[in-house]
Design a protein around this motif. Structure first.
Motif: not given
Ligand SMILES: C=Cc1c(C(=O)O)[nH]c(=O)[nH]c1=O
Length: 308
Positions: A124, A126-128, A135, A138, A143, A163, A190, A193
């Motif tokens: 994951n 993309s936890c905002p 994230q 982004y 990444s 995301p 996801n 955000g």
């Protein structure tokens, strides 16, 4: 009509499953998913240590969608590693969702959870809702660095939960990163955000964390989800399977995700709002729709979206 599907060589008895975060934190919630008509069990994204998460209210549902800033409440990766063998006995694929509070957490958690041999691991990015943490999804360089470190320690199929992106240049940039990291599947998207929902009666925000800012889900994000599924499906020409997530409330929404290129779909808001019975409703609706349109299976319509 069979609604089974295959992702990265793993057979799913049904194409609907929970999104990480929805009704999947505790052992009881995960076993209930195992007993339900869900096509898989997806764990809450896990961190090094157990977390209570953010102060409540931290989730709010409203006509059209939801907003959440849960703050990654979870049992910690060790608890999920212990649970996975029991979850696998439910007879459907188990997807372990891996998160972390910093880059170094991810390979540590991934290596430990891989030893428990979930059917697939979803990273994951993309936890905002971690205050102060942007994230990872982004940041293309971060990444890529993270995915390469995780790939090296995982022996089961590795997917990435991204995301939403809002610019083709970002789709292309992330497409290049994904292409270089030996990724077995994508999960798009996801929550959108850092949205803000206001209650005009109380003249106040509706969730407590982050001044009311949180990730948006539900019907209102479907066009964003479909665009991201379609963009990455076209970039990879259907060669990397995609789980479509975002805005699925009924069978038609799932069909739209399949038309855009998804091979399976996940539900979040509608599952939290309606409960586990929603899986039966969605399967009935999708099967009827496919029947009416003359499709015999999901792969007959996958990616068949027509352009004008
Ligand atoms: C993993 C944390 C996430 C959370 C959260 O725990 O706040 N909420 C989301 O909508 N997406 C996430 O990825």
């Amino acid at each position: 009509i069979g609604l089974s599907t295959t992702i990265a060589g793993v057979k799913f008895p049904g194409c609907f499953m929970n999104a990480a975060g929805a009704l999947c934190v505790t052992r009881d919630e995960l076993l209930a998913l195992g007993r339900s008509k869900a096509g898989a069990i997806v764990t809450k994204s896990m961190t090094m240590e157990p977390r209570h998460g953010n102060p409540e209210p931290r989730y709010y549902g409203f006509p059209g969608g939801s907003i959440n800033s849960m703050g990654l409440p979870n049992l910690g990766y060790r608890a999920y590693a212990d649970l996975i063998p029991e979850l696998k006995r439910c007879g459907k694929p188990v997807i372990a969702s891996v998160a972390g509070l910093c880059e170094d957490d991810f390979p540590t958690i991934a290596e430990a959870i891989n030893a428990a041999q979930p059917d697939l691991i979803e990273v994951n990015l993309s936890c905002p809702n971690i205050p102060g943490k942007p994230q990872i999804g982004y940041d293309a360089e971060a990444s890529e660095r993270l995915l390469k470190r995780v790939r090296r320690v995982i022996t089961v199929p590795m997917g990435v939960k991204l995301p939403p992106y809002f610019d083709p240049a970002h789709h292309d940039a992330m497409g290049k990163v994904i292409g270089r990291c030996d990724v077995d599947f994508l999960n798009l998207i996801n929550s959108v955000g850092n949205g803000l929902v206001v209650d005009p009666e109380r003249e106040a925000v509706v969730i407590k964390p982050k001044g009311g800012f949180g990730g948006l889900g539900g019907t209102l994000i479907k066009p964003v989800a479909l665009a991201n599924v379609r963009a990455f499906y076209k970039i990879f020409q259907g060669r990397i399977p995609i789980i479509g997530t975002g805005g699925i409330v009924d069978g038609v929404d799932a069909f739209e995700h399949f038309l855009c290129g998804a091979s399976a779909v996940q539900i979040g808001t509608v599952l939290v709002e309606e409960g586990l019975e929603v899986f039966g409703r969605l399967e009935t609706e999708l099967a009827a729709l496919l029947e009416k349109k003359g499709y015999r299976a999901i792969e007959d319509c996958r990616g068949k979206l027509k352009e004008l």
